[in-house]
Design a protein around this motif. Sequence first.
Motif, PDB file in Angstrom:
ATOM      1  N   THR A 238      54.999 -74.400  12.675  1.00 50.55           N
ATOM      2  CA  THR A 238      54.007 -75.472  12.851  1.00 50.55           C
ATOM      3  C   THR A 238      53.203 -75.678  11.575  1.00 50.55           C
ATOM      4  OG1 THR A 238      53.843 -74.845  15.174  1.00 50.55           O
ATOM      5  CG2 THR A 238      52.101 -76.268  14.320  1.00 50.55           C
ATOM      6  N   GLU A 241      55.288 -77.489   9.085  1.00 53.91           N
ATOM      7  CA  GLU A 241      55.314 -78.924   9.437  1.00 53.91           C
ATOM      8  C   GLU A 241      54.051 -79.633   8.949  1.00 53.91           C
ATOM      9  OE1 GLU A 241      55.655 -79.545  13.676  1.00 53.91           O
ATOM     10  OE2 GLU A 241      57.542 -78.420  13.685  1.00 53.91           O
ATOM     11  N   SER A 242      52.890 -78.989   9.181  1.00 57.84           N
ATOM     12  CA  SER A 242      51.630 -79.601   8.769  1.00 57.84           C
ATOM     13  C   SER A 242      51.577 -79.782   7.257  1.00 57.84           C
ATOM     14  CB  SER A 242      50.446 -78.747   9.219  1.00 57.84           C
ATOM     15  OG  SER A 242      50.327 -78.794  10.609  1.00 57.84           O
TER      16      SER A 242
ATOM     17  N   SER B 184      44.995 -78.409  10.570  1.00 51.75           N
ATOM     18  CA  SER B 184      45.885 -79.328  11.272  1.00 51.75           C
ATOM     19  C   SER B 184      46.899 -78.550  12.114  1.00 51.75           C
ATOM     20  CB  SER B 184      46.566 -80.217  10.227  1.00 51.75           C
ATOM     21  OG  SER B 184      47.710 -80.808  10.736  1.00 51.75           O
ATOM     22  N   ALA B 185      47.371 -77.409  11.604  1.00 51.02           N
ATOM     23  CA  ALA B 185      48.306 -76.582  12.382  1.00 51.02           C
ATOM     24  C   ALA B 185      47.621 -76.006  13.612  1.00 51.02           C
ATOM     25  CB  ALA B 185      48.867 -75.457  11.507  1.00 51.02           C
ATOM     26  N   LYS B 187      45.219 -77.319  15.259  1.00 52.73           N
ATOM     27  CA  LYS B 187      45.126 -78.434  16.205  1.00 52.73           C
ATOM     28  C   LYS B 187      46.469 -78.634  16.922  1.00 52.73           C
ATOM     29  CE  LYS B 187      44.347 -83.029  17.303  1.00 52.73           C
ATOM     30  NZ  LYS B 187      44.595 -83.010  18.709  1.00 52.73           N
ATOM     31  N   LYS B 188      47.576 -78.608  16.155  1.00 55.12           N
ATOM     32  CA  LYS B 188      48.897 -78.801  16.764  1.00 55.12           C
ATOM     33  C   LYS B 188      49.248 -77.694  17.741  1.00 55.12           C
ATOM     34  CE  LYS B 188      50.973 -81.545  13.156  1.00 55.12           C
ATOM     35  NZ  LYS B 188      51.819 -81.604  11.987  1.00 55.12           N
TER      36      LYS B 188
END
Lengths: 434, 434
Positions: A238, A241-242, B184-185, B187-188
């Motif tokens: 993840t 990906e970010s 951001s990760a 959050k994901k």
Amino acid sequence: MKVGIIGGTKGLGKTLAILLKKEGYDVTITGRDTSVGLTVSEKLGVSYSNDNKKTANVNDIVIVSVPIATTSAVIKEIANSMKKGSLLLDVTSVKEGPSNLMNELLDDDVEFIPTHPVFGPRTTNLNGQVIVLTPIKKGKWYPKVIDFLKKHKMRIIEASPSEHDKMMSIVQILTHFSYISTASAIKKLGISIKDTRKFASPIYGLMVDMISRIVSQNPILTYSIQLENENGENVRETFTESVLELKDVLTNQDEEKFVKIAIEATKNLDDIQAALGRSDKAIESLNHEISSLKNAVGKEIALKHIYSEEVHIGILTDLDPEFVTLNTKKGEKNLKIANIKILDEENLKEWKLINKEIKTQSISCVFPNSCNEAIIAQAISKLDEITDVKITDIYHGPQVANDKISITFEIDAFDVSAFENVETFLKGFGGIIR
Amino acid sequence: MKVGIIGGTKGLGKTLAILLKKEGYDVTITGRDTSVGLTVSEKLGVSYSNDNKKTANVNDIVIVSVPIATTSAVIKEIANSMKKGSLLLDVTSVKEGPSNLMNELLDDDVEFIPTHPVFGPRTTNLNGQVIVLTPIKKGKWYPKVIDFLKKHKMRIIEASPSEHDKMMSIVQILTHFSYISTASAIKKLGISIKDTRKFASPIYGLMVDMISRIVSQNPILTYSIQLENENGENVRETFTESVLELKDVLTNQDEEKFVKIAIEATKNLDDIQAALGRSDKAIESLNHEISSLKNAVGKEIALKHIYSEEVHIGILTDLDPEFVTLNTKKGEKNLKIANIKILDEENLKEWKLINKEIKTQSISCVFPNSCNEAIIAQAISKLDEITDVKITDIYHGPQVANDKISITFEIDAFDVSAFENVETFLKGFGGIIR
């Protein structure tokens, strides 16, 4: 009470051995290397065994404190050797694997408590430290362990093994992974961190300190934590990906998308105002220390090493960005600023009470009858270097004038020079020293 | 001296306008929105213009303080309008572009100094803040600017524009990019940061605070910094490589390679021991504050808001992880712990000296001839709430006994109750109040 610590010759296991021995437990440590085991056990005043099964078999409490990667193997090795009514604990940073394994392998009459003490081996004081417990079932031992932890004022968090591992996938997996990637990128870019500090705010400095903390941890432990946490792969995936998404957004100069990502990420964080406040205060305390040191040049100051707790008292003769020079009774000392703290008056007094010999002297002084000996004693006790004042005698009689009394104070002080000050002080109010 | 600030209606430009106005400069601000410009300029007591060229033409010093993305356009707009012998400054976070542009477009008789003040708009005190100057050539203005910055005790760093941008590619590009990716990760992954804090050490908490600081900055500014720094693309590319490499190493369970990367990254960081020490101390200061608050429950305490600088004094009646409740003279106050600090005795006294009315009273007291009035005055000055003690009269004469003197003290205190304490104190030593 007999406690066996599997892997008690180093790290947290050793820390626990010292602690439990001090508390009066009959401690046995094990370790693969017999010569290390014998040396350490002798030094700590505990027993040593190189036989994990036997250790499991003869102790009331067994604590598994081995590297994550070997925790499962050790649990499998000793599970059938645990004696009836005993307790098995582990202290591993991942909880799903060990918890399920202990639940599966142990007899019903052996209790187990999976734990994760969330602090590093440099911690010497348990007060306020976090420990996570992930009990699958609770028996007679559980309240005893809770009492022990409460006695040491630890912050106890109870959670399921999977909840623990999910939280640690952020607390450990993500932060370790992103910080090591960052440090590795800096290395590849060939830029000196020391140079960058000069160009930046103190907040950046503290940020780099945080990265340094994580990156400089034992890499084998860090590696095991990444691999053993079942969420590890997903978290790294993840994060990657970010990173790729953010990189593409910037390459494509997509300002709108960038702003959206940043705002959503911010919303998901908790109280930003509190975060700003706390970090501002942390920086301010470091800055405040530097100004205090600057103001102390040429003066006497007491500095305490934050790890050894040794106290150095002397005249601060020099100060550069990294070191202070102190002229002490034992000669000149160079101390690293990052590793010392300034003792304030209260802390210095506490330290002196423990470490300095107290001198005692009785002083008798004549005052008018109308005086109040308690007020005088209190005033004396507030003078420099004085630690205690007692009134031991009050005399009315032929040796003093009719309208006067003689009061005898028994005074404790760090230094005999203080007694002279007391006499000067009392004479200042018209008292007559006898 | 006339100063024009292009973009002086908000952010750093506005801060500079306030500062320079206070220093006696004749300040004009510009801004695209006339109604905002007029409102702000009236509030600050400075002039307003919506004409950048004209502003450039009539001022001795012109400061460009507009968003990074428009800095080049503004420099191009005003370069030919600058008057002979004047000075142009910019305050942008990237330096290569603006420096080269000013060097290329400005006449030889116009001086320019590219600058980067490395602090956020929340900073109100320049003392100790870093400013980077990247002069390509130095003229008569240069020493004057240095003097101004030194007067404000700023830390001045001089570098070439490219060196500056290289350093900022770590200080800003890399940290912003990796922290936003991390947030951001999170959050994901759908995990609550607030929950993770419970499971972790205070160091993790401070780490998250640092991430929050960066991620919550103005995303448009962050975006511009990423794009305008010429090293940006390369830094993001290198970071992405490091992430992918580390991810693969873990997927392939290549322990040896992982350890090698971590050790090399660590070696490239500077003094790890200092980093551990500083961050331990930062945490300790936050923990210390929490314990002090716990100890103060039920007692009087003075708390200062770290941003508004307002001081609240009252009985601490309640404390939870986020707030303190204070029972003040003006009623109950709930204050966020992250945004307050405890005033120690010395700071509280300083604050009281500025904010509280001082009461004055004269007290005359009779003591034996042998007394020392200076010692008595000094003892009085150390009593609670006393701010100053002067000896205004010493009387030998018919109104007091032969072997006595009367001393008159003029005493300043924060509260009239202090005068009673002084009398009790003096009587305690057998003094007779007249």
